[in-house]
Write an enzyme that holds these catalytic residues in place. Structure first.
Site, PDB file in Angstrom:
ATOM      1  N   GLU A 282       0.766  -1.237   0.119  1.00 17.93           N
ATOM      2  CA  GLU A 282      -0.046  -0.093  -0.115  1.00 17.93           C
ATOM      3  C   GLU A 282       0.961   1.284   0.142  1.00 17.93           C
ATOM      4  OE1 GLU A 282      -2.943  -0.152   3.144  1.00 17.93           O
ATOM      5  OE2 GLU A 282      -4.211  -1.498   1.839  1.00 17.93           O
ATOM      6  N   GLU A 358      -6.341  -7.484  -0.626  1.00 17.69           N
ATOM      7  CA  GLU A 358      -7.141  -7.571   0.670  1.00 17.69           C
ATOM      8  C   GLU A 358      -8.513  -7.120   0.418  1.00 17.69           C
ATOM      9  OE1 GLU A 358      -4.906  -5.120   3.838  1.00 17.69           O
ATOM     10  OE2 GLU A 358      -3.274  -5.927   2.877  1.00 17.69           O
TER      11      GLU A 358
HETATM   12  C1  GAL Z   1      -5.109  -2.587   4.791  1.00 19.14           C
HETATM   13  C2  GAL Z   1      -3.244  -3.218   5.335  1.00 19.14           C
HETATM   14  C3  GAL Z   1      -3.272  -4.216   6.301  1.00 19.14           C
HETATM   15  C4  GAL Z   1      -4.414  -3.933   7.307  1.00 19.14           C
HETATM   16  C5  GAL Z   1      -5.447  -3.812   6.763  1.00 19.14           C
HETATM   17  C6  GAL Z   1      -6.916  -4.017   7.646  1.00 19.14           C
HETATM   18  O1  GAL Z   1      -4.607  -1.202   4.607  1.00 19.14           O
HETATM   19  O2  GAL Z   1      -2.700  -3.418   4.121  1.00 19.14           O
HETATM   20  O3  GAL Z   1      -2.157  -4.650   6.572  1.00 19.14           O
HETATM   21  O4  GAL Z   1      -3.844  -2.905   8.005  1.00 19.14           O
HETATM   22  O5  GAL Z   1      -5.679  -2.640   5.973  1.00 19.14           O
HETATM   23  O6  GAL Z   1      -7.996  -3.955   7.045  1.00 19.14           O
END
Ligand code: GAL
Length: 644
Positions: A282, A358
């Site tokens: 990210e 994710e």
């Molecule tokens: C994302 C991140 C993850 C975790 C996740 C929680 O933005 O890449 O490491 O923090 O959010 O939803």
């Protein structure tokens, strides 16, 4: 005293000083990070006694040149690295693979040198696939004048992976990624958990949850975990350490490149790893840095694709496929959207290979002991996203956030430094969302039937238990209320969740009534049928009573003489065998023999259950050890462990 040391016995005293400070010049640090990286020596350490010329590395590159059914022809090009104090000594490398032996001769140059074998073909090799993860042993011997100087055993698997804008192909067959992210943190121990616990996580992901892919967010994880992924057939997307932040300092940036190389050098031979994540998770675009990490990855491993997970749209695509952390679902601006279209995220006119790495996570943090409506919505979010990813070929699939709750810094989490984002808690005890994954397993592997309900009159707003989602891989279900059947129903569009039609087994959605607030409350039974026969059922008591304290151990054996640990899950169950979801009594754990508990010995059940790991003592000998769990009113369970 080193074994095999000739001459005067010498005692070598090695002292290692460990600094666990989070230092801003070392990734992932420099800014805030949503996970704890811990410190110290948290993995096994080996001391090798070596000759002055030894094998320092070996990458067995290959290409699957043709496929026929489950087998293929594989063109193999081993690239072996040796390290030598000598110059000008003739050496010979022998490599055995699939019944063939190949030789390569060279002369030491002094220092590290790379020796590439001529490419050779292996025919009719059983290919590695998530459904049938065939592995081969490769043995390498380094000789000088007929004497063996060093040897190495490498486990290999051969598979072909292709990507296009129409998705992913594994051994020329379309393949949809259905996965979860994993942090390798464990209660009380952090990262410092031994082989068995690492392997158990892979088993949970593959066998219990039934996913086909895991992302090692956000760093290379334990080699034991990766070995087990190879064995079980669990694809891995591995990535370098980092979280959103990219420093402009040269030292930090060079460590990112070093980490990329280190990850690939260490893990190149794992067939489960299908891509390298060579971007800081990210982070913003950084052309120079990511051109360099991509270049380094391709130089060490020309055969695997690179990627990098983004949260920004229109990021520069320097990798082989675009990965997006898409948290649209659950956001107030989502307009009912579940996943964004890939062209919106990539900003490109044409479609490219695209993976969701994710989703869900912080959009809907959910504790295992939350109210059931929250647990249900958490599950449904996972289900809707996985269904949409399965529906459109433009998604290679989705790896949701995440498998297990994890320790984090205070800037994140729920005020207790835990992010409750897992489909399981930190003890790997399932929440309702785990049912979404489990229920997609093939019925031949295991029948699954998970009604998302606690079946209690007063748990939900309004005093009704319906609608109920039943996640099951059975084609027909029946519900009985108060012993009376409401009929059998076969899975069809109208009786399943319309937003999950592209799952292999969309959940049934039962819309019935259980009477008004004030009516008598009844028991219920859910039955799953296969070929007209009942194969699985779940019973819910009308008046649940605390009946038994269950203790389930992942194994009844531990290995003496090393750090080994086994998980035990403690559950307070009612007369129907269901966890009592709001029971929180204390239990105490006692041990006899050469084992101890990791964490406190007096623990409270949270939401009717908890877990702990039992570890071997450093000086443990062989024999029997016992763990006793004492609950209220004389409820006691004793588990015997064999130390072998
Ligand atoms: C994302 C991140 C993850 C975790 C996740 C929680 O933005 O890449 O490491 O923090 O959010 O939803």
């Amino acid at each position: 005293e080193l074994p095999g040391f000739h001459g005067d016995p010498k005692t070598i005293h090695l002292e290692v000083v460990v600094d666990s400070t989070e230092r801003e010049e070392i990734p992932p640090f420099g800014n805030i990070v949503d996970y704890l990286a811990f410190g110290g020596i948290y993995r096994d350490v080996y001391l090798y006694e070596l000759e002055s010329t030894f094998l320092s590395d070996a990458a067995i590159r290959y290409e699957v040149s043709s496929i026929e059914g489950e087998t293929g022809t594989v063109c193999v090009t081993p690239v072996v690295e040796i390290d030598s104090l000598k110059q000008g000594t003739p050496i010979c490398l022998k490599l055995q693979l699939a019944g063939q032996e190949h030789l390569c001769e060279a002369v030491t140059l002094g220092g590290v040198q790379t020796i590439q074998f001529p490419t050779f073909a292996c025919e009719e090799m059983l290919l590695w696939h998530t459904d049938a993860p065939h592995l081969y042993d490769c043995h390498i011997v380094l000789e000088e004048a007929g004497c063996v100087l060093d040897e190495a055993d490498i486990r290999l698997g051969f598979r072909k992976i292709d990507f296009s804008a129409d998705g992913m192909f594994l051994n020329d067959r379309p393949f949809k990624i259905f996965g979860l992210n994993r942090h390798q943190s464990f209660p009380y121990a952090g990262y410092a958990m031994p082989k068995r616990a690492q392997e158990q996580d892979a088993l949970i992901l593959k066998r219990e949850l039934g996913v086909n892919t895991v992302r090692t967010s956000h760093y290379p994880q334990s080699p034991y975990f990766l070995d087990q992924c190879d064995e079980l057939g669990l694809l891995v997307l591995e990535e370098i350490p980092g979280w959103q932040y990219v420093s402009q300092k040269e030292e930090w940036r060079s460590l990112v490149v070093r980490d990329t190389k280190g990850m690939i050098k260490r893990d190149i031979n794992h067939p489960s790893i299908f891509a390298w994540g060579v971007r800081i998770n990210e982070s913003r675009d950084d052309h120079a840095l990511y051109e360099e990490t991509n270049r380094a990855a391709k130089e060490l491993d020309p055969t695997r694709p690179t990627t990098g997970s983004r949260c920004i749209e229109r990021s520069e695509l320097l990798e082989d496929f675009y990965s997006m952390n898409d948290f649209m679902h659950g956001s107030s601006q989502n307009n009912g959207n579940i996943l964004r279209k890939q062209t919106r995220c990539t900003g490109l006119e044409e479609k490219v290979p695209y993976l969701v790495t994710e989703c869900v996570g912080h959009m809907f943090p959910t504790k295992r002991f939350d109210q059931e409506q929250r647990l249900i919505e958490h599950a449904l979010m996972h289900g809707r996203i996985q269904s949409m990813a399965a529906q459109y070929p433009e998604y290679m699939g989705a790896i949701a956030w995440c498998a297990f709750d994890y320790y984090t810094h205070f800037d994140f989490g729920s005020g207790d430094r835990i992010c409750y984002h897992g489909v399981m808690d930190m003890f790997r005890i399932p929440k309702f969302a785990a049912a979404v994954y489990k229920s997609q397993k093939k019925p031949k592997d295991e029948y699954v039937l998970e009604p998302l309900t606690y079946w209690t009159r007063g748990e939900r707003n309004g005093g009704n238990v319906f609608p109920i989602h039943v996640f099951t891989n059975c084609p027909v279900i029946e519900i009985k209320m108060g012993g009376v059947s409401k009929g059998r129903m076969e899975r069809q569009f109208f009786n399943t969740d319309p937003n999950m039609q592209f799952l292999d087994y969309p959940p049934f959605l039962l819309q019935m009534t259980n009477g008004e607030w004030g009516d008598c409350w009844n028991e219920a039974e859910f039955i799953g049928y296969m070929d007209e026969k009942p194969v699985i059922s779940r019973h819910f008591a009308a008046n649940p009573i605390y009946t038994e304290l269950l203790v389930e151990a992942d194994s009844s054996e531990l290995i003496a003489g090393e750090f080994d640990a086994v998980r035990m899950v403690v559950k307070a169950v009612d007369q129907a065998g269901n966890i009592l979801p709001y029971l929180s009594e204390a239990v105490s754990v006692e041990t006899e023999g050469d084992v101890e508990i990791i964490g406190p010995c007096c623990i409270s059940l949270t939401g009717g259950c908890t877990g702990f790991w039992v570890r071997t003592r450093p000086d443990a000998g062989k024999g029997v050890a016992r763990v006793t769990v004492l609950g209220s009113e004389g409820r006691t369970k004793r588990i015997a462990l064999q130390l072998i």
